[in-house]
Design a protein around this motif. Structure first.
Motif, PDB file in Angstrom:
ATOM      1  N   ASP A 169      48.039  31.853  41.965  1.00  0.00           N
ATOM      2  CA  ASP A 169      48.601  32.829  41.315  1.00  0.00           C
ATOM      3  C   ASP A 169      47.977  34.273  41.719  1.00  0.00           C
ATOM      4  O   ASP A 169      46.882  34.088  41.792  1.00  0.00           O
ATOM      5  CB  ASP A 169      48.992  32.820  39.794  1.00  0.00           C
ATOM      6  N   VAL A 170      48.845  35.266  41.553  1.00  0.00           N
ATOM      7  CA  VAL A 170      48.406  36.544  41.797  1.00  0.00           C
ATOM      8  C   VAL A 170      48.837  37.533  40.679  1.00  0.00           C
ATOM      9  O   VAL A 170      50.185  37.557  40.215  1.00  0.00           O
ATOM     10  CB  VAL A 170      48.922  37.379  43.212  1.00  0.00           C
ATOM     11  N   GLN A 171      47.787  38.371  40.342  1.00  0.00           N
ATOM     12  CA  GLN A 171      48.183  39.189  39.323  1.00  0.00           C
ATOM     13  C   GLN A 171      47.581  40.571  39.263  1.00  0.00           C
ATOM     14  O   GLN A 171      46.566  40.588  40.245  1.00  0.00           O
ATOM     15  CB  GLN A 171      47.608  38.796  37.709  1.00  0.00           C
ATOM     16  N   PHE A 172      48.201  41.822  39.037  1.00  0.00           N
ATOM     17  CA  PHE A 172      47.391  43.009  39.232  1.00  0.00           C
ATOM     18  C   PHE A 172      46.903  43.518  37.775  1.00  0.00           C
ATOM     19  O   PHE A 172      47.956  43.617  36.852  1.00  0.00           O
ATOM     20  CB  PHE A 172      48.468  43.954  39.887  1.00  0.00           C
ATOM     21  N   LEU A 210      38.612  50.596  47.709  1.00  0.00           N
ATOM     22  CA  LEU A 210      39.972  51.310  48.312  1.00  0.00           C
ATOM     23  C   LEU A 210      40.026  50.970  49.621  1.00  0.00           C
ATOM     24  O   LEU A 210      38.995  50.861  50.377  1.00  0.00           O
ATOM     25  CB  LEU A 210      39.774  52.738  47.886  1.00  0.00           C
ATOM     26  N   ALA A 211      41.409  50.523  50.073  1.00  0.00           N
ATOM     27  CA  ALA A 211      41.549  50.161  51.295  1.00  0.00           C
ATOM     28  C   ALA A 211      43.205  50.190  51.561  1.00  0.00           C
ATOM     29  O   ALA A 211      43.805  50.197  50.537  1.00  0.00           O
ATOM     30  CB  ALA A 211      41.326  48.837  51.740  1.00  0.00           C
ATOM     31  N   VAL A 219      52.542  43.215  45.947  1.00  0.00           N
ATOM     32  CA  VAL A 219      52.234  44.504  45.580  1.00  0.00           C
ATOM     33  C   VAL A 219      53.458  45.381  46.125  1.00  0.00           C
ATOM     34  O   VAL A 219      53.848  46.447  45.336  1.00  0.00           O
ATOM     35  CB  VAL A 219      50.944  44.993  46.250  1.00  0.00           C
ATOM     36  N   PHE A 220      54.182  45.007  47.067  1.00  0.00           N
ATOM     37  CA  PHE A 220      55.377  45.589  47.571  1.00  0.00           C
ATOM     38  C   PHE A 220      56.470  45.686  46.309  1.00  0.00           C
ATOM     39  O   PHE A 220      57.505  46.201  46.426  1.00  0.00           O
ATOM     40  CB  PHE A 220      55.869  45.300  48.870  1.00  0.00           C
ATOM     41  N   ASP A 255      41.543  45.699  41.634  1.00  0.00           N
ATOM     42  CA  ASP A 255      42.629  45.323  40.560  1.00  0.00           C
ATOM     43  C   ASP A 255      43.499  44.350  40.905  1.00  0.00           C
ATOM     44  O   ASP A 255      44.847  44.312  40.352  1.00  0.00           O
ATOM     45  CB  ASP A 255      43.166  46.767  40.184  1.00  0.00           C
ATOM     46  N   CYS A 256      43.315  43.665  42.048  1.00  0.00           N
ATOM     47  CA  CYS A 256      44.429  42.475  42.546  1.00  0.00           C
ATOM     48  C   CYS A 256      43.481  41.336  42.114  1.00  0.00           C
ATOM     49  O   CYS A 256      42.441  40.913  42.891  1.00  0.00           O
ATOM     50  CB  CYS A 256      44.718  42.589  43.863  1.00  0.00           C
TER      51      CYS A 256
END
Length: 197
Positions: free
Chosen positions: A180-183, A80-81, A44-45, A146-147
């Motif tokens: 894998d990670v997608q947003f 949300l967090a 995310v960063f 959304d992650c």
């Protein structure tokens, strides 16, 4: 090896749990701080298109700006967090948030694993070397629905090699785990790369 021989399954289960935790920590690192290069997912960063709040001294106004970025993209609902590093949490606990109505004294911005009414968590998988250098901790607010984190094949494929270290009575365990990670929407997240106090 001797421990496995003497007590059997309980040690094996403990080792398996440790390996699962190690894999989970690497997946978390990828989702948060992955560079998007050398086989790492884009965390995310490093994600382009997220909201971004200027580095610097953390204030309630900066925290609200994170939330406003997410709200402006119609993503201020769902899971949300806030997530920051342990050093970021330490900084945020020293910042006053919304004043108490009766005394006028400020309450800590981070209290009881919440910040400004939202869930807040700390992990060492958020780096402290963004933006302002070693004195600045990263912080992200977002809609974590959304992650998307996906595994391919078995979550953890173990190859046990009792032969390579046999002379020393050692067993080598190789772990293969593909993730894998997608947003879904970058606009569901907003980051500060370096908060200080």
């Amino acid at each position: 090896t001797r421990a496995l021989m003497s007590v059997g399954g309980s040690v094996e289960n403990a080792i398996r749990e440790d390996l699962l935790n190690a894999v989970a920590a690497q997946v978390e690192y990828g989702a948060l701080s992955g560079s998007g290069t050398s086989g790492q997912p884009t965390g995310v960063f490093a994600l382009s298109g997220t909201g971004s709040v200027a580095d610097g001294v953390v204030t309630l106004a900066k925290i609200i700006e994170l939330e406003s970025d997410v709200a402006a993209n119609n993503a201020d609902f769902g899971r949300l967090a806030y997530i920051t590093s342990p050093q970021g949490r330490a900084k945020l606990k020293q910042v006053l948030g919304v004043p108490y109505e009766t005394s006028g004294a400020g309450a800590p911005l981070w209290a009881n694993n919440e910040m400004n009414g939202y869930l807040a968590r700390a992990t060492s998988n958020v780096l402290n070397t963004y933006g302002t250098g070693s004195d600045g901790a990263g912080c992200v607010f977002g809609r974590w629905d959304d992650c998307v984190i996906a595994s391919f094949g078995d979550a953890m494929d173990l190859i046990v090699d009792p032969y390579s270290g046999a002379k020393s009575g050692l067993i080598t365990i190789v772990v293969n785990s593909n993730w894998d990670v997608q947003f879904k929407r970058a606009g569901s997240f907003s980051t500060i790369e370096g908060i200080t106090i």
